[in-house]
Design a protein around this motif. Sequence first.
Motif, PDB file in Angstrom:
ATOM      1  N   ILE A  43     -24.179 -41.687   6.544  1.00 29.93           N
ATOM      2  CA  ILE A  43     -25.168 -40.602   6.520  1.00 29.93           C
ATOM      3  C   ILE A  43     -24.463 -39.252   6.665  1.00 29.93           C
ATOM      4  O   ILE A  43     -24.763 -38.304   5.934  1.00 29.93           O
ATOM      5  N   LEU A  44     -23.502 -39.180   7.576  1.00 28.74           N
ATOM      6  CA  LEU A  44     -22.766 -37.930   7.769  1.00 28.74           C
ATOM      7  C   LEU A  44     -21.910 -37.588   6.557  1.00 28.74           C
ATOM      8  O   LEU A  44     -21.783 -36.410   6.205  1.00 28.74           O
ATOM      9  N   ALA A  45     -21.348 -38.593   5.899  1.00 28.47           N
ATOM     10  CA  ALA A  45     -20.559 -38.350   4.688  1.00 28.47           C
ATOM     11  C   ALA A  45     -21.438 -37.752   3.588  1.00 28.47           C
ATOM     12  O   ALA A  45     -20.977 -36.890   2.830  1.00 28.47           O
ATOM     13  N   GLU A  46     -22.701 -38.195   3.513  1.00 29.23           N
ATOM     14  CA  GLU A  46     -23.648 -37.611   2.549  1.00 29.23           C
ATOM     15  C   GLU A  46     -23.830 -36.113   2.813  1.00 29.23           C
ATOM     16  O   GLU A  46     -24.094 -35.342   1.890  1.00 29.23           O
ATOM     17  N   GLN A  47     -23.693 -35.721   4.065  1.00 25.69           N
ATOM     18  CA  GLN A  47     -23.830 -34.318   4.455  1.00 25.69           C
ATOM     19  C   GLN A  47     -22.493 -33.581   4.408  1.00 25.69           C
ATOM     20  O   GLN A  47     -22.391 -32.454   4.885  1.00 25.69           O
ATOM     21  N   LYS A  48     -21.460 -34.280   3.899  1.00 29.56           N
ATOM     22  CA  LYS A  48     -20.105 -33.721   3.792  1.00 29.56           C
ATOM     23  C   LYS A  48     -19.471 -33.453   5.161  1.00 29.56           C
ATOM     24  O   LYS A  48     -18.667 -32.533   5.325  1.00 29.56           O
ATOM     25  N   VAL A  49     -19.854 -34.254   6.156  1.00 29.21           N
ATOM     26  CA  VAL A  49     -19.275 -34.127   7.498  1.00 29.21           C
ATOM     27  C   VAL A  49     -18.098 -35.099   7.583  1.00 29.21           C
ATOM     28  O   VAL A  49     -18.290 -36.305   7.461  1.00 29.21           O
ATOM     29  N   PRO A  50     -16.890 -34.597   7.782  1.00 26.46           N
ATOM     30  CA  PRO A  50     -15.719 -35.488   7.831  1.00 26.46           C
ATOM     31  C   PRO A  50     -15.636 -36.263   9.142  1.00 26.46           C
ATOM     32  O   PRO A  50     -16.218 -35.869  10.156  1.00 26.46           O
ATOM     33  N   LYS A  51     -14.905 -37.376   9.100  1.00 25.86           N
ATOM     34  CA  LYS A  51     -14.738 -38.230  10.282  1.00 25.86           C
ATOM     35  C   LYS A  51     -14.186 -37.443  11.463  1.00 25.86           C
ATOM     36  O   LYS A  51     -14.574 -37.694  12.605  1.00 25.86           O
ATOM     37  N   GLN A  52     -13.307 -36.494  11.215  1.00 23.89           N
ATOM     38  CA  GLN A  52     -12.725 -35.710  12.295  1.00 23.89           C
ATOM     39  C   GLN A  52     -13.806 -34.982  13.095  1.00 23.89           C
ATOM     40  O   GLN A  52     -13.648 -34.739  14.281  1.00 23.89           O
TER      41      GLN A  52
END
Length: 132
Positions: A43-52
Amino acid sequence: KQFFTKLGNPVLQIKSSEKPKYHAACVMLSNLTAALAARASNILAEQKVPKQAWGQLFLANAKNIATAGVKDALTGPLERGDAKTIAKNLAALSGIDREIYIKLSKGLLSTAKEKNPKKDYSQVKEVLKNKN
């Protein structure tokens, strides 16, 4: 037992009949935590939020749970009784992600009540009601 104790490892004796329940709990703490992290990270990747960006939140929360315990580590909209935020979160989710959010939130309500016995969680219950 002495070998592991000398190495500094705690040893716990479990009845054979209780081992499946013990193992299931360990799977929930490890593999199923990884499954939950996978859902959230997607879900966060869809928002372009990186793992870091979310990795530190995950690690700090895991450490807090392990040291303070689940009840004392509990924060967030459910613990606060913030039904409006929970409703917004649910509106943003669909499918299995929504189901996971609802089921885990329902399961966590008893911990929130234990932490805050005087807090009224009826609005939170209502938001989560009949939404399995």
